[in-house]
Design a protein around this motif. Sequence first.
Motif, short mmCIF file in Angstrom:
data_model
loop_
_atom_site.label_atom_id
_atom_site.label_comp_id
_atom_site.label_asym_id
_atom_site.label_seq_id
_atom_site.Cartn_x
_atom_site.Cartn_y
_atom_site.Cartn_z
N HIS A 114 32.18 -68.86 30.05
CA HIS A 114 33.25 -69.10 31.19
C HIS A 114 32.45 -69.15 32.45
CE1 HIS A 114 36.77 -68.72 33.22
NE2 HIS A 114 36.96 -67.70 33.47
N VAL A 115 33.08 -69.79 33.35
CA VAL A 115 32.47 -69.50 34.74
C VAL A 115 33.35 -68.99 35.56
CG1 VAL A 115 30.45 -71.12 34.47
CG2 VAL A 115 32.79 -71.96 35.18
N ILE A 116 32.84 -68.17 36.64
CA ILE A 116 33.94 -67.62 37.82
C ILE A 116 33.22 -67.61 39.11
CG2 ILE A 116 34.82 -65.95 36.04
CD1 ILE A 116 32.55 -63.85 37.13
N ASN A 117 33.87 -67.57 40.14
CA ASN A 117 33.49 -67.24 41.53
C ASN A 117 32.93 -66.19 41.87
OD1 ASN A 117 34.92 -70.27 41.29
ND2 ASN A 117 33.87 -70.29 43.04
N ILE A 118 31.73 -65.90 42.59
CA ILE A 118 31.47 -64.67 43.05
C ILE A 118 31.64 -65.12 44.74
CG2 ILE A 118 29.45 -63.23 43.89
CD1 ILE A 118 28.05 -63.91 41.22
N VAL A 119 32.69 -64.06 45.35
CA VAL A 119 32.89 -64.37 46.50
C VAL A 119 32.12 -63.63 47.54
CG1 VAL A 119 35.08 -64.03 48.37
CG2 VAL A 119 35.32 -64.76 45.96
N ALA A 120 31.90 -62.42 47.18
CA ALA A 120 31.00 -61.78 48.10
C ALA A 120 30.26 -60.44 47.29
CB ALA A 120 31.70 -61.08 49.20
N SER A 121 29.29 -59.83 48.03
CA SER A 121 28.75 -58.51 47.41
C SER A 121 28.72 -57.45 48.56
CB SER A 121 27.34 -58.77 46.87
OG SER A 121 26.89 -57.69 46.02
N TYR A 122 28.94 -56.27 48.21
CA TYR A 122 28.57 -55.38 49.33
C TYR A 122 28.22 -54.03 48.46
CZ TYR A 122 33.24 -53.87 47.52
OH TYR A 122 34.21 -53.41 46.51
N GLN A 123 27.97 -52.92 49.24
CA GLN A 123 27.78 -51.46 48.97
C GLN A 123 28.96 -50.71 49.26
OE1 GLN A 123 23.82 -50.15 50.45
NE2 GLN A 123 23.45 -49.10 48.49
N ASN A 124 29.41 -50.07 48.38
CA ASN A 124 30.69 -49.10 48.46
C ASN A 124 30.05 -47.79 48.90
OD1 ASN A 124 29.60 -47.51 46.32
ND2 ASN A 124 31.25 -48.12 44.98
N LYS A 125 31.15 -46.99 49.38
CA LYS A 125 30.65 -45.93 50.19
C LYS A 125 30.18 -44.54 49.11
CE LYS A 125 35.63 -44.47 49.20
NZ LYS A 125 36.74 -44.28 49.74
N GLU A 126 29.92 -45.01 47.86
CA GLU A 126 29.08 -44.10 47.08
C GLU A 126 27.76 -44.80 46.83
OE1 GLU A 126 32.45 -44.87 46.01
OE2 GLU A 126 32.83 -42.84 46.64
N GLY A 127 27.46 -45.94 47.52
CA GLY A 127 26.27 -46.57 47.39
C GLY A 127 25.93 -47.48 46.20
N LYS A 128 26.96 -47.76 45.60
CA LYS A 128 26.92 -48.61 44.44
C LYS A 128 27.15 -50.30 44.91
CE LYS A 128 28.69 -48.91 39.66
NZ LYS A 128 27.10 -48.47 39.09
N HIS A 156 44.50 -74.99 30.77
CA HIS A 156 43.70 -75.91 30.40
C HIS A 156 42.11 -75.39 30.49
CE1 HIS A 156 46.99 -77.61 32.87
NE2 HIS A 156 46.89 -78.64 32.19
N LYS A 157 41.35 -76.06 29.69
CA LYS A 157 40.04 -75.64 29.27
C LYS A 157 38.97 -76.13 30.37
CE LYS A 157 41.24 -76.13 24.66
NZ LYS A 157 40.91 -76.85 23.41
N THR A 158 39.58 -75.93 31.68
CA THR A 158 38.84 -76.56 32.83
C THR A 158 38.21 -75.43 33.99
OG1 THR A 158 40.70 -76.40 34.12
CG2 THR A 158 40.34 -78.59 32.81
N CYS A 159 37.70 -74.37 33.37
CA CYS A 159 37.16 -73.31 34.17
C CYS A 159 35.81 -74.00 35.02
CB CYS A 159 36.57 -72.23 33.23
SG CYS A 159 35.18 -72.60 32.35
N ASN A 160 35.29 -75.11 34.23
CA ASN A 160 34.06 -75.49 34.98
C ASN A 160 34.49 -76.36 36.42
OD1 ASN A 160 35.38 -77.62 33.56
ND2 ASN A 160 33.66 -77.75 32.24
N VAL A 161 35.44 -77.26 36.07
CA VAL A 161 35.87 -77.96 37.63
C VAL A 161 36.92 -77.19 38.11
CG1 VAL A 161 35.56 -80.30 36.51
CG2 VAL A 161 37.61 -79.41 36.16
N SER A 162 37.61 -76.36 37.54
CA SER A 162 38.22 -75.29 38.54
C SER A 162 37.63 -74.48 39.53
CB SER A 162 39.21 -74.49 37.66
OG SER A 162 39.92 -75.07 36.91
N SER A 163 36.43 -73.98 38.97
CA SER A 163 35.35 -73.21 39.87
C SER A 163 34.94 -74.11 40.81
CB SER A 163 34.19 -72.52 38.96
OG SER A 163 34.87 -71.41 38.05
N LEU A 164 34.52 -75.22 40.43
CA LEU A 164 33.75 -76.35 41.32
C LEU A 164 34.87 -76.59 42.31
CD1 LEU A 164 32.00 -78.90 39.14
CD2 LEU A 164 31.16 -76.99 40.27
#
Length: 460
Positions: A393-407, A118-126
Amino acid sequence: NEVTPALKDFGNLILDGAKNTADHTSIAEERQRLDLGLESRIKKPEDREFFRKEMDEFEKRAVKDGLTPEEVSQTYKEIGRLMEENKEAIVPQDRRLLLAKQVLHQAAYPHDIDQGYHKTCNVSSLSERLYARNPAQADRVVADLALSSDASFQTASGKKVSIDKDSMKPDQEAEIDPVPDGKRSYANQLLQLAMVNAYWTGRNEHDGVKCRGPIKYTQEHSVSKNNSGERLKDASGKLLGTEPGISHAGMVETYRMFSNQKDKDKPFLIVDKSMSADKVKAEDGSNGLIFVNTPEQLKTEILKHQAEKNMPLIVSIDPKMEPWLSAGASSSTHGDGVNTSKPRGAEISDSDRPIRDSMNEIDPDEKLRGNVEPKPSADGPQPKPELPNDPPHVINIVASYQNKEGKWMVAISNTWGKKSDFTMPLDQLHATLARRRDGKESNDLDINNIFDLTRDNTEK
């Protein structure tokens, strides 16, 4: 009645420091009512056990993500409503038992929500954000629709909405139980019908052209990768489109109709600064949009909202760019996208952390779903129907973090199945944001109007 040990543990965790016996009792009572419903309405012991394990998982998530005791008990109450006898309900009881199972799973695992063909990325993300933050409200809408005699419900904001009755039947995808990875569940079919029709209710204009209202969004039974079965029509039956037709600002407006009072004014949709226009004054986020111009601004905004426990966020990306192009090729179940005939190009580097089911923290020692890079399917890239104007297209960002290399990394939940859920460098995400082209937004909408939430474009 005695409270189960599992529930006692849950109550002690979620109410740590609050010592609110009334809240603890409310959760215990609603879980016990739901448990009694399982005994009387579900015949197979293994099915009852599945429900109980899903309740345990929901309670664990509630603790991790800070859901209130009221949210938990009300979620159980709505699930219990679906299981009640009701001969007037438009959805028969056997299907309502299926809905009960699915809405409980989505409350426990909101990032399992997918859009299927389905072409429902908008309401799926909501839907994913709503289930992550306010599962009781999502379940209420599904229950109200399923229990109604006329396929109608009322949004949290008070708008009355009616759905096409034939669309209330599960389509070909929604008939499958259990729900395969990447497919859309029956529960999400109903919730997405509710969201799209809530948006269009009262409107008599589509894509800048006046038409005969009311505009209705329907779902046909037949579904395939070349035909999503979606139809957007005006009152005369004229076909306006084969997708929801909801813009970025429309997503914000829709979410505010469904979320609770506490959550509805929080900004959550990240778009590239090029999507803004002179007429847009509310770049402070009061219109629900978060404008970013650089990777540093993107990082600042994500970390700010993560600290404020306003996750998941939604971000608008260009599906023609890597890694999304390859993610679409490896997941042949989704309806959004463009032709993916070219082979996979850029690799996702440094994917060293999985996406987690908890929104507000990342545990590097816990093995959860999604620790994969997108790969082509065994049969090679799957062709997708070419969409007009290459819509974002829209997606969800669940979290952000810094990995062990500092990225700095971001954990992504896509609605194309688990192969499309992964972590990626934050600067790479920024490079793939949807941007305006030749003075127009990627989906060819009128930016000067589409971001103006103050105008009245509904029928009186």
